[in-house]
Design an enzyme around this catalytic site. Structure first.
Site, PDB file in Angstrom:
ATOM      1  N   HIS A 198       0.823  -1.225   0.000  1.00  0.00           N
ATOM      2  CA  HIS A 198       0.000   0.000   0.000  1.00  0.00           C
ATOM      3  C   HIS A 198       0.854   1.269   0.000  1.00  0.00           C
ATOM      4  O   HIS A 198       0.321   2.370  -0.155  1.00  0.00           O
ATOM      5  CB  HIS A 198      -0.976  -0.002   1.183  1.00  0.00           C
ATOM      6  CG  HIS A 198      -0.317   0.151   2.524  1.00  0.00           C
ATOM      7  ND1 HIS A 198      -0.174   1.363   3.126  1.00  0.00           N
ATOM      8  CD2 HIS A 198       0.238  -0.765   3.348  1.00  0.00           C
ATOM      9  CE1 HIS A 198       0.444   1.193   4.285  1.00  0.00           C
ATOM     10  NE2 HIS A 198       0.705  -0.093   4.447  1.00  0.00           N
ATOM     11  N   CYS A 320       2.344   5.259  12.568  1.00  0.00           N
ATOM     12  CA  CYS A 320       2.302   4.105  13.479  1.00  0.00           C
ATOM     13  C   CYS A 320       3.111   4.303  14.745  1.00  0.00           C
ATOM     14  O   CYS A 320       3.200   3.402  15.566  1.00  0.00           O
ATOM     15  CB  CYS A 320       2.834   2.861  12.792  1.00  0.00           C
ATOM     16  SG  CYS A 320       2.341   2.698  11.112  1.00  0.00           S
TER      17      CYS A 320
END
Ligand code: PMP
Length: 374
Positions: A198, A320
């Site tokens: 992605h 993240c």
């Protein structure tokens, strides 16, 4: 919308999505089934795997499909650690690594392994002398990102590899998630390599772990035979074929795209440098796709939300990461103010100079509004 958060994820390419849809409908069989539908799926899977391998300069037998780079990183760190704990219990990594490396290392630490964090130089590159001094006969793995996700520093993988190769019982893992499709990475220097599709306009939910074919590791996921014995589960054929498509679109154009993004980067950097309170954190070793900077005096969340109001999307450090301060920025600048204020712009070859010009104007407006609100 101006999307400058391409290192967090990219907007899937239309042709990748089309490939995914077509395979979902036309190839319903499980590639491990013995009947005609299974064989048809298996043929497409093998064809895709061999093309994926070709784009990456590796062998088909070296490709392991995972759900993403987080799983690839977990697989290699835990897989090597638990398989080779009889050889030694030390792993070397750096503070520039993604949370999926750092958190896995913390888990391994609780299980008896010792993690050594190699120093980084002021330009963000790994301190090779320090690496040499940390290497020992007990070191079983060195894990370093080819390009880190926050500052975009490109590491000298060849030189790191040379140091690791002095220790034949130690493996070398490279997290190439932010490098694939942006710079060339030579797998000859490496034992394991992780990535997520992605990040290159592919689908979310698939990643790769490239593993030298002669190395055996423990499995993270147990189950029936999938595409490889290293990761059970029905092969995700539509995701696999769409990954081939994503690589096909990006890999032949690495140099052309790099030069183009360099122009966008130069324009943004020259604008940011005009502001007194802006500290540029990217170094001259950062790739042009990532611009990291701090605005001293404005909270990064406040700035990002104010930009969002204008339909411009940028990021506070990596999507993240955990905690307020950026460990990566801190590792280089050793300054809490700078590392708690870091902001990341991440570009892609699909961004335009028009978007950059609009960004520059809006940046100025938002900066002045927030900096001088009283
Ligand atoms: N490694 C790096 C360097 C990354 O940038 C990311 C994604 N931010 C990952 C690993 C994890 O990828 P994913 O979220 O797709 O599992």
């Amino acid at each position: 919308m101006i999307y400058f958060d391409n290192s967090a994820t990219t907007v899937v390419d239309d042709s990748v999505l089309e490939t995914y849809n077509k395979v979902c409908k036309s190839y319903p069989g499980n590639s491990n089934s013995l009947h005609r539908l299974g064989i048809k799926s298996k043929e497409l899977e093998d064809y895709s795997t061999s093309n994926i391998a070709k784009y990456l300069g590796v062998k088909s037998s070296e490709v392991i499909y995972t759900s993403g780079a987080t799983e690839s990183n977990n697989t290699v760190l835990k897989g090597v650690a638990f398989k080779y704990r009889n050889r030694g219990n030390r792993i070397i990594t750096s503070h520039l690594e993604h949370s999926s490396i750092i958190e896995t290392c913390k888990y391994l630490e609780k299980n008896g392994f010792v993690i050594d964090y190699v120093n980084v130089n002021s330009d963000g590159t790994i301190d090779l002398e320090n690496l040499k001094s940390l290497m020992s006969d007990n070191t079983i793995l060195v894990s370093i990102a080819a390009v880190d996700s926050e500052l975009g520093v490109k590491q000298d993988i060849k030189s790191i590899s040379k140091i690791v190769r002095e220790y034949p019982k130690c493996y070398f893992h490279v997290d190439a998630t932010q490098a694939i499709g942006k710079i060339k990475v030579d797998f000859n220097d490496i034992d394991f390599m992780s990535m997520s599709m992605h990040k290159i306009f592919g689908m979310k939910g698939i990643g790769l772990l490239i593993k030298k074919e002669n190395i055996v590791i423990d499995n993270l996921i147990h189950g029936g035979k999938s595409s490889t014995v290293y990761r059970g589960g029905t092969p995700a054929l539509p995701l696999i074929v769409s990954s081939m498509k994503a690589l096909e679109l990006i890999m032949p154009n690495i140099d052309k795209n790099y030069k183009y993004v360099e122009e966008l980067n130069k324009k943004i950097l020259s604008c940011l440098k005009e502001y007194d309170k802006v500290h540029i954190n990217s170094t001259d070793r950062s790739i042009p796709y990532i611009i990291n900077f701090s605005i001293l005096g404005i909270k990064p969340e406040t700035f990002i939300h104010a930009m969002e109001e204008e339909d411009i999307y940028i990021s506070t450090k990596s999507a993240c990461s955990t905690g307020d301060s950026s460990d990566s920025v801190y590792a280089i600048y050793k300054d809490m103010d700078i590392s708690t204020h870091s902001i990341r712009i991440s570009l892609s070859y699909k961004n335009t100079m028009d978007e950059v010009n609009t960004f520059i104007n809006i940046f100025d407006k938002v900066y002045n509004k927030l900096m001088f609100k009283n």
